[in-house]
Design a protein around this motif. Structure first.
Motif, short mmCIF file in Angstrom:
data_model
loop_
_atom_site.label_atom_id
_atom_site.label_comp_id
_atom_site.label_asym_id
_atom_site.label_seq_id
_atom_site.Cartn_x
_atom_site.Cartn_y
_atom_site.Cartn_z
N MET A 353 25.12 44.94 44.15
CA MET A 353 26.55 44.47 44.06
C MET A 353 26.97 43.74 45.43
SD MET A 353 29.77 46.56 43.28
CE MET A 353 29.59 47.32 45.09
N THR A 354 27.54 42.44 45.38
CA THR A 354 28.04 41.85 46.53
C THR A 354 29.43 42.09 46.51
OG1 THR A 354 27.86 39.58 45.13
CG2 THR A 354 25.93 40.29 46.80
N LEU A 355 30.17 42.01 45.60
CA LEU A 355 31.62 42.00 45.27
C LEU A 355 32.03 43.18 44.57
CD1 LEU A 355 32.24 38.29 44.95
CD2 LEU A 355 33.04 39.53 47.16
N GLY A 356 33.10 43.81 44.90
CA GLY A 356 33.48 44.82 44.00
C GLY A 356 34.76 45.49 44.20
N THR A 357 35.31 46.15 43.30
CA THR A 357 36.44 47.05 43.39
C THR A 357 36.00 48.44 43.59
OG1 THR A 357 37.44 45.25 41.91
CG2 THR A 357 38.65 47.36 42.44
N PHE A 358 36.47 49.14 44.50
CA PHE A 358 36.16 50.49 45.03
C PHE A 358 37.25 51.40 44.80
CE2 PHE A 358 33.59 47.42 47.41
CZ PHE A 358 32.21 48.00 47.20
N PRO A 359 36.89 52.62 44.86
CA PRO A 359 37.86 53.86 44.50
C PRO A 359 39.12 53.65 45.28
CG PRO A 359 35.60 54.63 44.43
CD PRO A 359 35.51 53.04 44.89
N TRP A 360 39.11 53.33 46.39
CA TRP A 360 40.10 53.04 47.31
C TRP A 360 40.95 52.03 47.60
CZ3 TRP A 360 34.89 54.04 48.91
CH2 TRP A 360 34.11 52.77 49.33
N MET A 361 40.74 51.24 46.63
CA MET A 361 41.29 50.06 46.17
C MET A 361 42.26 49.97 44.81
SD MET A 361 38.27 47.42 47.10
CE MET A 361 39.27 45.99 46.31
N GLU A 362 43.14 49.27 45.05
CA GLU A 362 43.80 49.06 43.70
C GLU A 362 43.24 47.82 43.10
OE1 GLU A 362 46.63 49.48 40.55
OE2 GLU A 362 45.91 51.00 42.22
N PRO A 363 42.70 48.01 41.87
CA PRO A 363 42.21 46.56 41.16
C PRO A 363 43.29 45.60 40.83
CG PRO A 363 42.28 48.57 39.55
CD PRO A 363 42.83 49.20 40.74
N LYS A 364 42.88 44.19 41.00
CA LYS A 364 43.59 43.35 40.38
C LYS A 364 42.87 42.61 39.19
CE LYS A 364 45.66 41.63 45.08
NZ LYS A 364 46.08 40.28 45.58
N PRO A 365 43.67 42.84 37.97
CA PRO A 365 43.09 42.48 37.07
C PRO A 365 42.24 41.03 36.85
CG PRO A 365 45.24 43.48 36.41
CD PRO A 365 45.21 43.27 37.90
N GLY A 366 41.15 40.90 36.69
CA GLY A 366 40.38 39.59 36.69
C GLY A 366 39.80 39.42 37.95
N SER A 367 40.23 40.04 39.14
CA SER A 367 39.45 39.82 40.23
C SER A 367 38.08 40.60 40.16
CB SER A 367 40.15 40.47 41.55
OG SER A 367 39.70 40.23 42.67
N MET A 368 37.30 40.15 41.15
CA MET A 368 36.02 40.82 41.33
C MET A 368 35.69 41.79 42.44
SD MET A 368 33.49 37.42 41.09
CE MET A 368 34.20 36.57 42.27
N GLY A 369 37.06 41.88 43.03
CA GLY A 369 37.19 42.60 44.17
C GLY A 369 36.99 42.31 45.71
N ILE A 370 36.41 42.83 46.60
CA ILE A 370 36.15 42.48 47.93
C ILE A 370 34.85 42.61 48.18
CG2 ILE A 370 38.65 43.29 48.68
CD1 ILE A 370 36.96 45.38 49.95
N PRO A 371 34.18 41.91 49.40
CA PRO A 371 32.88 41.77 49.70
C PRO A 371 32.63 43.50 49.76
CG PRO A 371 33.99 39.98 50.73
CD PRO A 371 34.98 40.68 50.28
N ASN A 372 31.37 43.62 49.34
CA ASN A 372 30.48 44.84 49.51
C ASN A 372 30.15 44.88 51.17
OD1 ASN A 372 28.82 47.19 49.84
ND2 ASN A 372 27.57 46.71 48.28
N ALA A 373 30.39 45.93 51.75
CA ALA A 373 30.26 45.59 53.46
C ALA A 373 28.64 45.59 53.71
CB ALA A 373 30.72 47.14 54.08
N GLN A 374 27.72 45.75 52.86
CA GLN A 374 26.48 45.56 53.19
C GLN A 374 26.00 44.29 53.23
OE1 GLN A 374 25.14 48.04 49.64
NE2 GLN A 374 23.41 46.52 49.57
N TYR A 375 26.93 43.27 52.77
CA TYR A 375 26.76 41.74 52.75
C TYR A 375 27.88 41.09 53.71
CZ TYR A 375 23.46 42.48 48.89
OH TYR A 375 22.37 43.03 48.05
N ASP A 376 27.51 40.08 54.14
CA ASP A 376 28.55 39.28 54.74
C ASP A 376 28.72 38.11 54.04
OD1 ASP A 376 30.05 37.77 56.59
OD2 ASP A 376 28.42 37.35 58.26
N ILE A 377 29.84 38.29 53.08
CA ILE A 377 30.08 37.25 52.18
C ILE A 377 31.12 36.10 52.69
CG2 ILE A 377 30.99 36.96 49.96
CD1 ILE A 377 28.30 38.46 49.95
#
Length: 555
Positions: A353-377
């Protein structure tokens, strides 16, 4: 278990995660030994796998039982001459044995190649030849066995054909009998050396939305890369019962049915069925009290068309989606009916997973979320310069001096193709997106799918999202059709709900066109609309827009 592989095991915010995610990387990491056998030693009676099928059969396996059964399978495979570096193809659908053999191959250092049961003779020969497959382990399915048998004469590297069948059922001609032979295997002795971290552990042939499938090779740290998938994105814990809807022949199976879930110490729930039915799936969630669920948006689209008030879904704590972009209308309807916000994620066969919506975030419908910190996106323009917020560009991974955990090694035996995708310190995903001011990414489509019409660049997903808000539309795919005046025009291929099918015609076409004009910029509306019974898809559930374009070109 997680604390063995992460310096910090829980996070409270995006900033905390980005700053403090750090892996502890052992030498010669092997998931089967270092995670699964470790669980078997620490919590032998803990339930690891709960498998059931559409015939009502059920298997419950503890971590200790999985160790015992995978050891036995590993010993058996060694008696057949299979060992370190040998490519082995698995075509097992959702058979219980898939999980056992996956672990067994990891224990002996063989290279596992999961594959779909829908392969033809041509597909099998192609894979056997490209990967020098040494053995095929398959489900005893008439179609699967026939295609493999047809491929035998053109597959000289394959030395063993092994079928897994139900007890008492005759073994297909030309195949070994896994069930009767595995129980006769000697005691398993762990090889003196199994792997180092850079060795190839697993290879996937891409799902082939365009062109011939590429052969994606991953090293042993790929498994560790999925720790964030299961522990953080799926938000799993030791009490979780997790169900991911995925065929074992494609990458989403190890995203949701294998590595990350068992890092978390969760129980993997498997429903083995031949044909998807939303009602049947919901009954399984209700019956077994599934707590965590992940599926492609296609599955959710059919689920929300059921009367969800008929099912007791109170056990569900968390729901995720990936595999294709999520239309906001599907998010909203599912939330309205269940009170659960779907957490979207994004990745490829080449990555975890390179981008994601994590438990500590509020999802935005239709958004893939933010970069997973193990990758520099990042997002870049066609000239390689970084995009500004709000500007569409290609999603890339900045690799630098050290390959991120989870990123593929190479396209196996294809250095030219590898260089095309991975050069100048960047891995090019080929996917387009834009980033908002909060750092959330929004999918636009594959670079090849972007439609250029009358000077405008139109991403198929934005038009699909607009169409999906109309009650008549179950699924749709947006493609471009060549046009002498505009260069290309937008075409919508639409699957209607049952109650709308008798209304398919010019009036409904005009209604849908007007609806899109109201929902998004008018220049994006589909000038051509075609109604179909189903969309062409890969086994992973991704829409094959290339197939739609091909058929249009032949008309």
């Amino acid at each position: 278990m997680v604390e063995r592989f992460l310096k910090q095991t829980s996070f409270k915010s995006v900033e905390d995660y980005n700053k403090n995610l750090e892996f502890i990387i052992p030498e010669n990491f092997n998931f089967a030994y270092d995670v699964m056998d470790a669980w078997a030693e620490e919590a032998p009676e803990k339930l690891a796998l709960l498998w059931t099928n559409d015939q009502g059969e059920e298997i419950r396996a503890t971590y200790a039982q999985l160790k015992e059964q995978s050891d036995q399978a590993a010993a058996y495979l060694q008696t057949l001459g299979i060992g370190k570096g040998d490519p082995v193809m698995l075509i097992l659908k959702r058979r219980y044995e898939w999980w056992i053999v996956m672990l067994a191959l990891c224990k002996i250092g063989a290279i596992v190649i999961p594959a779909t049961h829908m392969l033809t003779k041509h597909d099998i020969v192609y894979r056997n030849t490209r990967a020098s497959v040494k053995a095929i382990i398959c489900v005893d399915d008439a179609y699967v066995c026939e295609q493999i048998r047809l491929a035998m004469t053109e597959s000289p590297t394959v030395k063993q054909y092994i079928a897994i069948t139900d007890h008492g059922k005759p073994i297909p001609e030309g195949f070994r009998d896994y069930q009767s032979e595995v129980v006769k295997a000697p005691k398993f002795e762990r090889p003196a050396f199994v792997n180092n971290n850079e060795d190839t552990m697993i290879m996937y042939f891409t799902s082939g939305t365009s062109g011939e499938p590429k052969m994606v090779a991953h090293d042993y740290l790929y498994a560790m890369g999925h720790l964030s998938t299961g522990v953080f994105w799926h938000n799993l814990h030791e009490g979780s019962l997790h169900l991911t809807v995925a065929d074992t022949g494609w990458g989403k199976a190890v995203w949701g049915k294998f590595y990350g879930q068992w890092f978390a110490g969760a129980t993997v729930f498997v429903f083995d069925h031949e044909k998807f039915n939303a009602d049947t799936l919901l009954r399984q969630i209700e019956k077994y009290k599934v707590t965590s669920f992940c599926a492609p948006p296609t599955i959710y689209r059919f689920m929300i068309r059921e009367d969800l008030s008929k099912y007791d879904l109170s056990s569900l704590e968390y729901c995720c989606t990936a595999g294709e972009a999520l239309n906001p209308a599907v998010f909203d309807k599912f939330y309205e009916k269940t009170g659960i916000k779907m957490m979207e994620g994004f990745g490829q066969t080449e990555t975890t997973m390179t981008l994601g919506t994590f438990p500590w975030m509020e999802p935005k419908p239709g958004s893939m979320g933010i970069p997973n910190a193990q990758y520099d996106i990042d997002l870049i323009r066609a000239d390689g310069t970084p995009c500004e917020d709000g500007e569409k560009g290609e999603i890339v991974v900045r690799v630098g001096d050290r390959k991120p955990i989870g990123l593929f090694k190479e396209y196996y035996r294809d250095p030219e193709l590898t260089r095309e995708a991975w050069h100048d310190g960047l891995y090019h995903t080929g996917d387009m997106a834009w980033r908002d001011e909060d750092g959330y990414y929004w999918f636009e489509g594959r670079i090849d799918d972007v439609i250029k019409s009358s000077g405008y660049r139109i991403g198929p997903f934005e038009v699909e999202s607009a169409l999906m808000t109309h009650p008549a539309v179950v699924e749709c795919a947006i493609t471009g059709v060549p046009d002498d005046i505009r260069g290309m025009v937008v075409k919508a291929t639409v699957v209607l709900g049952k109650e709308w099918k008798d209304k398919a015609g010019e009036d409904l076409i005009k209604e849908l066109q007007q609806h899109v004009k109201k929902e998004t910029a008018p220049y994006k509306y589909p000038r051509i609309i075609e109604f179909v019974d189903e969309l062409p898809k890969t086994i992973s559930g991704k829409i094959r827009r290339v197939e739609i374009r091909r058929k249009d070109a032949e008309k």
